[in-house]
Design a protein around this motif. Structure first.
Motif, PDB file in Angstrom:
ATOM      1  N   ASP A 139       0.832  -1.202   0.000  1.00 36.90           N
ATOM      2  CA  ASP A 139       0.000   0.000   0.000  1.00 36.90           C
ATOM      3  C   ASP A 139       0.869   1.255   0.000  1.00 36.90           C
ATOM      4  O   ASP A 139       0.604   2.209  -0.741  1.00 36.90           O
ATOM      5  CB  ASP A 139      -0.942  -0.012   1.209  1.00 36.90           C
ATOM      6  CG  ASP A 139      -1.838   1.203   1.244  1.00 36.90           C
ATOM      7  OD1 ASP A 139      -2.529   1.480   0.242  1.00 36.90           O
ATOM      8  OD2 ASP A 139      -1.831   1.911   2.280  1.00 36.90           O
ATOM      9  N   ARG A 164       2.410   1.806  -3.398  1.00 37.19           N
ATOM     10  CA  ARG A 164       1.411   2.372  -4.321  1.00 37.19           C
ATOM     11  C   ARG A 164       1.221   3.868  -4.080  1.00 37.19           C
ATOM     12  O   ARG A 164       0.965   4.623  -5.009  1.00 37.19           O
ATOM     13  CB  ARG A 164       0.067   1.657  -4.166  1.00 37.19           C
ATOM     14  CG  ARG A 164       0.029   0.275  -4.755  1.00 37.19           C
ATOM     15  CD  ARG A 164      -1.377  -0.328  -4.663  1.00 37.19           C
ATOM     16  NE  ARG A 164      -1.369  -1.714  -5.077  1.00 37.19           N
ATOM     17  CZ  ARG A 164      -1.320  -2.757  -4.245  1.00 37.19           C
ATOM     18  NH1 ARG A 164      -1.298  -2.568  -2.934  1.00 37.19           N
ATOM     19  NH2 ARG A 164      -1.302  -3.985  -4.714  1.00 37.19           N
ATOM     20  N   GLY A 193       5.706   2.498  -6.522  1.00 41.58           N
ATOM     21  CA  GLY A 193       4.696   1.510  -6.880  1.00 41.58           C
ATOM     22  C   GLY A 193       4.728   1.107  -8.338  1.00 41.58           C
ATOM     23  O   GLY A 193       4.441  -0.039  -8.685  1.00 41.58           O
ATOM     24  N   GLU A 194       5.113   2.029  -9.205  1.00 39.36           N
ATOM     25  CA  GLU A 194       5.151   1.716 -10.635  1.00 39.36           C
ATOM     26  C   GLU A 194       6.358   0.863 -11.024  1.00 39.36           C
ATOM     27  O   GLU A 194       6.395   0.315 -12.115  1.00 39.36           O
ATOM     28  CB  GLU A 194       5.119   3.010 -11.454  1.00 39.36           C
ATOM     29  CG  GLU A 194       6.203   3.987 -11.082  1.00 39.36           C
ATOM     30  CD  GLU A 194       5.890   5.418 -11.475  1.00 39.36           C
ATOM     31  OE1 GLU A 194       6.783   6.054 -12.052  1.00 39.36           O
ATOM     32  OE2 GLU A 194       4.772   5.887 -11.190  1.00 39.36           O
ATOM     33  N   VAL A 203       3.908  -4.733  -6.901  1.00 33.80           N
ATOM     34  CA  VAL A 203       2.907  -4.526  -5.849  1.00 33.80           C
ATOM     35  C   VAL A 203       1.706  -5.470  -5.954  1.00 33.80           C
ATOM     36  O   VAL A 203       0.986  -5.654  -4.975  1.00 33.80           O
ATOM     37  CB  VAL A 203       2.431  -3.051  -5.798  1.00 33.80           C
ATOM     38  CG1 VAL A 203       3.558  -2.135  -5.346  1.00 33.80           C
ATOM     39  CG2 VAL A 203       1.866  -2.603  -7.132  1.00 33.80           C
TER      40      VAL A 203
END
Length: 138
Positions: free
Chosen positions: A18, A21, A26-27, A31
């Motif tokens: 979380d 992200r 996150g990219e 995840v």
């Protein structure tokens, strides 16, 4: 705002994913692969977390021998908490856990590449990466 920093505080794979992200990492992290995320967090031996009350807002996740080298694998701060010095404090607190001769090593995210020189890191052009999908040539 009072940010509380904790050393090796247990967090769940869900909390970790979380936060990734909610940050720019996150990219570039798996995840949506729960098994991989769980392995990433449970097999790290130095994790510094930043908390705003009960909310995880930052993390410095490392693998280290504490004496010669420390690979800071993930430095993530929630986008809504960036530019408050949390990332810098996470690095300072990571380094404080290491022996006096221990190098702190990281691979910069493309957007953060210039940031690290600003805080004292030296760029090294000798880093090599072999992605898991690639094989060592025989």
């Amino acid at each position: 705002m009072n940010i509380d920093y904790k050393i090796n505080q247990a967090i769940s794979a869900e909390q970790f994913a979380d936060l990734l992200r909610r940050s720019t990492l996150g990219e570039r992290r798996p995840v949506d692969d729960a098994e991989c995320i769980k392995g990433m967090i449970t097999n790290s031996n130095l994790v510094i977390t930043a908390w705003d009350d009960e909310t995880l807002v930052g993390i410095s996740r490392s693998v280290t021998d504490f004496h010669f080298c420390c690979y800071l694998s993930d430095l993530a701060v929630d986008l809504s908490y960036q530019n408050l010095g949390i990332g810098k404090q996470l690095q300072i607190k990571t380094q404080a856990q290491l022996g006096p001769k221990c190098m702190l090593i990281l691979l910069a995210a493309p957007a953060a590449n210039s940031y690290y020189e600003h805080i004292g890191f030296k760029q090294n052009d000798r880093c090599w990466v072999l992605n898991r999908s690639e094989k060592i040539k025989i």
